[in-house]
Design an enzyme around this catalytic site. Structure first.
Site: not given
Length: 349
Positions: A175-177
């Site tokens: 997850l990059e957000n």
């Protein structure tokens, strides 16, 4: 790094150190300081005992590769075509549903499978050959949010259901957000309660692992008793702080070793730390390094040799290994990562 530098590493150091060239894909703003690192001793190089619970299918030193369930110009593969050097294949990606926290998975017709059963058969064949096949959640555009008890339960229920349906060995968190450590930890513990041999990997961005107080780092520490590996993305970040407080430029052996040191001295077991890099210059916007540089970093961390200017105060022979984005880009690059880094990882002490 000399022992006197490691001993002097304090929370204030990471608070005041300058971050340079952070990618727009990463969160901006201040992040909490790291606690002081444990001073090194003059004793012979040692490593911490391995976690009590680890998936038996994953070897001591492992090579991880992401398999693309889409066509973006890299070589289109079926799972059975992925190079045999990969010990963990992360199927990318699970997708969000209309239910908060829940995920689903659908095969993209572009990858060439005639049926879901054919895909499941490839998973079983890879597993029979000793490879763990896991489902990755997130990616650059991933919109999965686990930020309360209900969404944590939805995440655990859906991931466990997909593991049962497809035969996945586990889950990868990419997850990059943003990530909430309290509820992601809760969700992953629930998955582990149902699948005691679950393989759990993570692929945070560099900024997410600059301090044990960051949410990704806290999640990793929260599941340390069953976490398989954190394969941080050592790319698309610009220059970042190393564990000695100095700033290192991406694309160098020092960037790999000095940033890995933060995790290794910040609470993770060496067996839970891997080096994540692009498989080719086309696989990422910046930060690609040749296989020889990855191998030098692995040698530096595990053997104390082939280091750059950054010299760890001790060695970590139990280091898990290396990861690449992606098996498809690797195939487009002649499988250089699988062939060169793969062989080197499997030859680590």
């Amino acid at each position: 790094m000399p022992a006197r530098l490691l001993a002097g590493l304090t929370a204030a150091l990471l608070t005041t150190a300058v971050l340079v060239g952070t990618s727009t894909a990463q969160a901006a703003g201040p992040h909490p300081p790291a606690p002081s690192a444990t001073p090194a001793t003059d004793a012979a190089p040692t490593t911490t005992a391995a976690p009590a619970t680890t998936a038996a299918a994953v070897p001591r030193h492992a090579v991880t590769g992401y398999w693309q369930n889409f066509d973006n110009g890299a070589t289109v593969q079926k799972l059975k075509e992925v190079d045999g050097a990969y010990d963990i294949i992360a199927v990318s990606f699970a997708e969000a549903t209309g239910q908060p926290g829940a995920v689903t998975f659908r095969l993209d017709p572009a990858v060439g499978y005639g049926s879901t059963d054919e895909f499941k058969a490839d998973i079983k064949a890879k597993q029979a050959a000793g490879t763990s096949v896991i489902l990755s959640v997130g990616g650059e555009r991933g919109a999965v949010s686990v930020n309360d008890a209900a969404s944590a339960q939805n995440f655990a229920d859906s991931v466990s259901g997909l593991m049962d349906e497809y035969g996945f060995n586990g889950v990868d968190i990419d997850l990059e957000n943003g990530l909430n450590s309290t509820y992601m930890t809760q969700a992953l513990k629930s998955v582990h309660d149902r699948h005691g041999d679950v393989v759990v990997t993570m692929a945070p961005q560099t900024i997410d692992m600059q301090s044990p107080q960051n949410e990704y780092f806290k999640t990793a520490l929260g599941i340390k008793d069953f976490l398989t590996a954190v394969n941080m993305q050592y790319y698309n970040s610009g220059s970042m702080n190393g564990c000695d407080g100095k700033v290192y430029a991406q694309g160098t052996v020092d960037f790999l070793t000095a940033l890995a040191c933060i995790q290794l001295e910040g609470g993770l077991d060496p067996s839970q730390v891997g080096i994540g890099v692009p498989a080719s210059a086309r696989a990422a916007g910046a930060g690609y390094v040749a296989p020889s540089v990855v191998n030098a970093a692995l040698d530096c961390l595990t053997r104390g040799s082939n280091c750059g200017s950054f010299q760890p105060s001790r060695t970590y022979p139990g280091l898990r290994g290396a990861m690449t984005w992606s098996t498809n880009w690797d195939a487009a690059n002649g499988n250089a990562f699988a062939t060169q880094v793969g062989a080197h990882v499997h030859d680590l002490p």
